[in-house]
Design a protein around this motif. Structure first.
Motif, PDB file in Angstrom:
ATOM      1  N   ASP A   8       0.811  -1.204   0.059  1.00 10.60           N
ATOM      2  CA  ASP A   8       0.045   0.128  -0.072  1.00 10.60           C
ATOM      3  C   ASP A   8       1.008   1.247   0.174  1.00 10.60           C
ATOM      4  O   ASP A   8       1.780   1.403   0.852  1.00 10.60           O
ATOM      5  CB  ASP A   8      -0.923   0.123   1.363  1.00 10.60           C
ATOM      6  CG  ASP A   8      -1.770   1.027   1.288  1.00 10.60           C
ATOM      7  OD1 ASP A   8      -2.167   1.748   0.218  1.00 10.60           O
ATOM      8  OD2 ASP A   8      -2.070   1.629   2.581  1.00 10.60           O
ATOM      9  N   TYR A   9       0.592   1.961  -0.985  1.00 12.06           N
ATOM     10  CA  TYR A   9       1.659   3.589  -1.068  1.00 12.06           C
ATOM     11  C   TYR A   9       0.303   4.550  -0.726  1.00 12.06           C
ATOM     12  O   TYR A   9      -0.404   4.796  -1.090  1.00 12.06           O
ATOM     13  CB  TYR A   9       1.907   3.606  -2.674  1.00 12.06           C
ATOM     14  CG  TYR A   9       2.823   4.847  -2.919  1.00 12.06           C
ATOM     15  CD1 TYR A   9       3.974   4.553  -2.372  1.00 12.06           C
ATOM     16  CD2 TYR A   9       2.365   5.643  -3.696  1.00 12.06           C
ATOM     17  CE1 TYR A   9       4.739   5.666  -2.779  1.00 12.06           C
ATOM     18  CE2 TYR A   9       3.392   6.807  -4.100  1.00 12.06           C
ATOM     19  CZ  TYR A   9       4.736   6.691  -3.394  1.00 12.06           C
ATOM     20  OH  TYR A   9       5.424   7.759  -3.778  1.00 12.06           O
ATOM     21  N   HIS A  10       0.779   5.299   0.481  1.00  9.89           N
ATOM     22  CA  HIS A  10       0.104   6.101   1.041  1.00  9.89           C
ATOM     23  C   HIS A  10       0.649   7.249   1.478  1.00  9.89           C
ATOM     24  O   HIS A  10       2.000   7.199   1.721  1.00  9.89           O
ATOM     25  CB  HIS A  10      -0.790   5.468   2.286  1.00  9.89           C
ATOM     26  CG  HIS A  10      -0.004   4.617   3.136  1.00  9.89           C
ATOM     27  ND1 HIS A  10       0.707   3.408   3.016  1.00  9.89           N
ATOM     28  CD2 HIS A  10       0.572   5.241   4.362  1.00  9.89           C
ATOM     29  CE1 HIS A  10       1.117   3.413   3.904  1.00  9.89           C
ATOM     30  NE2 HIS A  10       1.226   4.214   4.733  1.00  9.89           N
ATOM     31  N   PRO A  11      -0.159   8.625   1.904  1.00 16.37           N
ATOM     32  CA  PRO A  11       0.680   9.492   2.533  1.00 16.37           C
ATOM     33  C   PRO A  11       1.254   9.270   4.029  1.00 16.37           C
ATOM     34  O   PRO A  11       0.531   8.530   4.779  1.00 16.37           O
ATOM     35  CB  PRO A  11      -0.380  10.576   2.359  1.00 16.37           C
ATOM     36  CG  PRO A  11      -1.439  10.357   1.896  1.00 16.37           C
ATOM     37  CD  PRO A  11      -1.458   8.742   1.528  1.00 16.37           C
ATOM     38  N   ARG A  26       4.630  10.581   0.369  1.00 10.03           N
ATOM     39  CA  ARG A  26       3.864   9.308   0.038  1.00 10.03           C
ATOM     40  C   ARG A  26       5.194   8.008   0.272  1.00 10.03           C
ATOM     41  O   ARG A  26       6.278   8.343   0.057  1.00 10.03           O
ATOM     42  CB  ARG A  26       3.281   9.349  -1.359  1.00 10.03           C
ATOM     43  CG  ARG A  26       2.185   9.861  -1.418  1.00 10.03           C
ATOM     44  CD  ARG A  26       1.605   9.936  -2.714  1.00 10.03           C
ATOM     45  NE  ARG A  26       1.041   8.518  -2.956  1.00 10.03           N
ATOM     46  CZ  ARG A  26      -0.454   8.252  -2.622  1.00 10.03           C
ATOM     47  NH1 ARG A  26      -0.879   9.239  -2.076  1.00 10.03           N
ATOM     48  NH2 ARG A  26      -0.728   7.053  -2.922  1.00 10.03           N
ATOM     49  N   THR A  28       5.446   3.566   1.399  1.00  8.77           N
ATOM     50  CA  THR A  28       4.900   2.366   1.740  1.00  8.77           C
ATOM     51  C   THR A  28       5.195   2.118   3.333  1.00  8.77           C
ATOM     52  O   THR A  28       4.736   1.017   4.031  1.00  8.77           O
ATOM     53  CB  THR A  28       5.394   1.049   1.117  1.00  8.77           C
ATOM     54  OG1 THR A  28       6.708   0.996   1.335  1.00  8.77           O
ATOM     55  CG2 THR A  28       5.214   1.119  -0.322  1.00  8.77           C
ATOM     56  N   THR A  34       0.218   8.259  14.670  1.00 10.31           N
ATOM     57  CA  THR A  34      -0.333   9.243  13.815  1.00 10.31           C
ATOM     58  C   THR A  34      -0.278  10.706  14.289  1.00 10.31           C
ATOM     59  O   THR A  34       0.003  11.024  15.567  1.00 10.31           O
ATOM     60  CB  THR A  34      -1.892   9.066  13.553  1.00 10.31           C
ATOM     61  OG1 THR A  34      -2.412   9.337  14.825  1.00 10.31           O
ATOM     62  CG2 THR A  34      -2.213   7.705  13.226  1.00 10.31           C
ATOM     63  N   ASN A  41      -6.152  16.459   8.232  1.00 10.98           N
ATOM     64  CA  ASN A  41      -6.213  14.906   8.018  1.00 10.98           C
ATOM     65  C   ASN A  41      -5.113  14.393   8.805  1.00 10.98           C
ATOM     66  O   ASN A  41      -4.176  14.995   9.291  1.00 10.98           O
ATOM     67  CB  ASN A  41      -6.049  14.499   6.669  1.00 10.98           C
ATOM     68  CG  ASN A  41      -6.965  14.888   5.706  1.00 10.98           C
ATOM     69  OD1 ASN A  41      -8.247  14.925   5.943  1.00 10.98           O
ATOM     70  ND2 ASN A  41      -6.550  15.242   4.439  1.00 10.98           N
ATOM     71  N   TYR A  43      -2.315  11.653   9.582  1.00 11.33           N
ATOM     72  CA  TYR A  43      -1.630  10.673   9.069  1.00 11.33           C
ATOM     73  C   TYR A  43      -0.576   9.806   9.611  1.00 11.33           C
ATOM     74  O   TYR A  43      -0.083  10.386  10.856  1.00 11.33           O
ATOM     75  CB  TYR A  43      -0.733  11.322   7.904  1.00 11.33           C
ATOM     76  CG  TYR A  43      -1.365  12.219   6.813  1.00 11.33           C
ATOM     77  CD1 TYR A  43      -2.119  11.755   5.838  1.00 11.33           C
ATOM     78  CD2 TYR A  43      -1.663  13.673   6.972  1.00 11.33           C
ATOM     79  CE1 TYR A  43      -2.639  12.391   4.830  1.00 11.33           C
ATOM     80  CE2 TYR A  43      -2.268  14.372   6.073  1.00 11.33           C
ATOM     81  CZ  TYR A  43      -2.858  13.949   5.083  1.00 11.33           C
ATOM     82  OH  TYR A  43      -3.542  14.501   4.006  1.00 11.33           O
TER      83      TYR A  43
END
Length: 81
Positions: A8-11, A26, A28, A34, A41, A43
């Motif tokens: 999964d490639y996410h911020p 971004r 993995t 968090t 948001n 992250y």
């Protein structure tokens, strides 16, 4: 792309442990911690020891290494030949 093959490639927010500077990118990488970012948001937070904000090459500040002390410690530990 094949499904379920790539991670999964996410911020993610990376924060420098020395300076406290943080940047959103971004990745993995995963984390249980968090942080609430300026866009409102939340992250995942990854803490790194060195980034461009604290690396001697990018900041121009070099750390002085006590070379003489290291040599003496080596001679005490292993002796001179």
């Amino acid at each position: 792309m094949k499904p379920n093959l790539h991670p999964d490639y996410h911020p993610v927010v990376f924060r420098d442990a020395n300076t406290g500077d943080a940047f959103l990118t971004r990745s993995t990488a995963v984390s249980e911690r968090t942080v609430l970012w300026s866009d409102g948001n939340e992250y995942p937070l990854i803490t790194v020891e060195v980034c461009s904000a604290s690396h001697p090459f990018w900041t121009g500040q070099q750390r002085v290494l006590d070379a003489a002390g290291q040599v003496e410690k080596f001679h005490r530990r292993y002796g001179t030949r």
